[in-house]
Design a protein around this motif. Structure first.
Motif, PDB file in Angstrom:
ATOM      1  N   GLU A   1       0.832  -1.212   0.000  1.00  0.00           N
ATOM      2  CA  GLU A   1       0.000   0.000   0.000  1.00  0.00           C
ATOM      3  C   GLU A   1       0.867   1.263   0.000  1.00  0.00           C
ATOM      4  N   ILE A   2       1.933   1.229   0.795  1.00  0.00           N
ATOM      5  CA  ILE A   2       2.855   2.385   0.837  1.00  0.00           C
ATOM      6  C   ILE A   2       3.485   2.590  -0.535  1.00  0.00           C
ATOM      7  N   ALA A   3       3.875   1.483  -1.171  1.00  0.00           N
ATOM      8  CA  ALA A   3       4.472   1.552  -2.509  1.00  0.00           C
ATOM      9  C   ALA A   3       3.518   2.222  -3.494  1.00  0.00           C
ATOM     10  N   GLY A   4       2.228   1.876  -3.404  1.00  0.00           N
ATOM     11  CA  GLY A   4       1.226   2.468  -4.287  1.00  0.00           C
ATOM     12  C   GLY A   4       1.055   3.958  -4.051  1.00  0.00           C
ATOM     13  N   ILE A   5       1.066   4.362  -2.784  1.00  0.00           N
ATOM     14  CA  ILE A   5       0.881   5.777  -2.431  1.00  0.00           C
ATOM     15  C   ILE A   5       2.066   6.622  -2.896  1.00  0.00           C
ATOM     16  N   LEU A   6       3.293   6.089  -2.726  1.00  0.00           N
ATOM     17  CA  LEU A   6       4.507   6.874  -3.000  1.00  0.00           C
ATOM     18  C   LEU A   6       5.128   6.588  -4.368  1.00  0.00           C
ATOM     19  N   TYR A   7       4.446   5.760  -5.176  1.00  0.00           N
ATOM     20  CA  TYR A   7       4.961   5.406  -6.505  1.00  0.00           C
ATOM     21  C   TYR A   7       6.359   4.783  -6.435  1.00  0.00           C
TER      22      TYR A   7
END
Length: 200
Positions: free
Chosen positions: A159-165
């Protein structure tokens, strides 16, 4: 004429720095390298007045080169150029005795002036880096704090990866680095330490 050697692993930045500094009437770029080992051996043989050094390079880091030059009794003055405003890096650089520590987002005029100042015996440190260090010692970069804050909100690495690209692997690497920096045993403990210190 001030002789300058540039060690930087990003080819475009290396070329741009070299070309722009060569336009200065009193500065001559005498050599360049894209990895730490090549930089170290060339600096020892060329003996330039100033070495502009990136911190994160293949084989040897800029700080490792600075330490090796100091131990070898080199008279070349070292200015670290970095994109990372990390207090830990800055503290280590000061202990090694570098003559300058600047962020890469400054202008070429500021860099040229810093080179001249260092040649006059002055030190050239970015005010932002000094403030970071004075403020104690939050060992986390802005990105690491951002990721840890999202983890504290219960977000998964994906989820963090998705938020921060970012990729999930990159997020996990950041979290691993955070845990190590805070000397925590796991992510939960790292969050707890950072919250207690007011870092997230």
């Amino acid at each position: 004429m001030i002789t300058v050697f540039i060690a930087e692993d990003q080819r475009m930045l290396l070329g741009a720095l070299g070309a722009l500094l060569d336009l200065e009437e009193d500065i001559e770029v005498v050599g360049q390298a894209m990895n730490g080992e090549e930089a170290l051996s060339t600096i020892l043989s060329m003996k330039p007045d100033i070495c502009l050094m990136d911190i994160e390079m293949p084989v040897k880091s800029g700080l490792e080169i600075a330490e090796a030059l100091k131990n070898a009794g080199s008279l070349s003055k070292i200015i670290i150029l970095t994109t990372f405003a990390r207090p830990g890096y800055f503290e280590r650089a000061v202990k090694i005795g570098v003559h300058g520590y600047l962020l890469k987002d400054g202008s070429i005029d500021e860099l040229a002036d810093a080179i001249r100042d260092v040649m006059k015996g002055k030190r050239a440190f970015s005010p932002e880096l000094m403030m970071e260090t004075i403020r104690d010692a939050n060992p986390l970069s802005a990105r690491e704090s951002e990721i840890l804050k999202l983890a504290a909100e219960g977000k998964t690495a994906k989820e963090i990866a998705g938020i921060l690209y970012l990729s999930s692997g990159t997020v996990r690497n950041y979290l691993s680095e955070v845990i190590q920096k805070l000397e925590a045993n796991n992510r939960i403990e790292a969050i707890s330490i950072a919250e207690q210190k007011g870092w997230i």
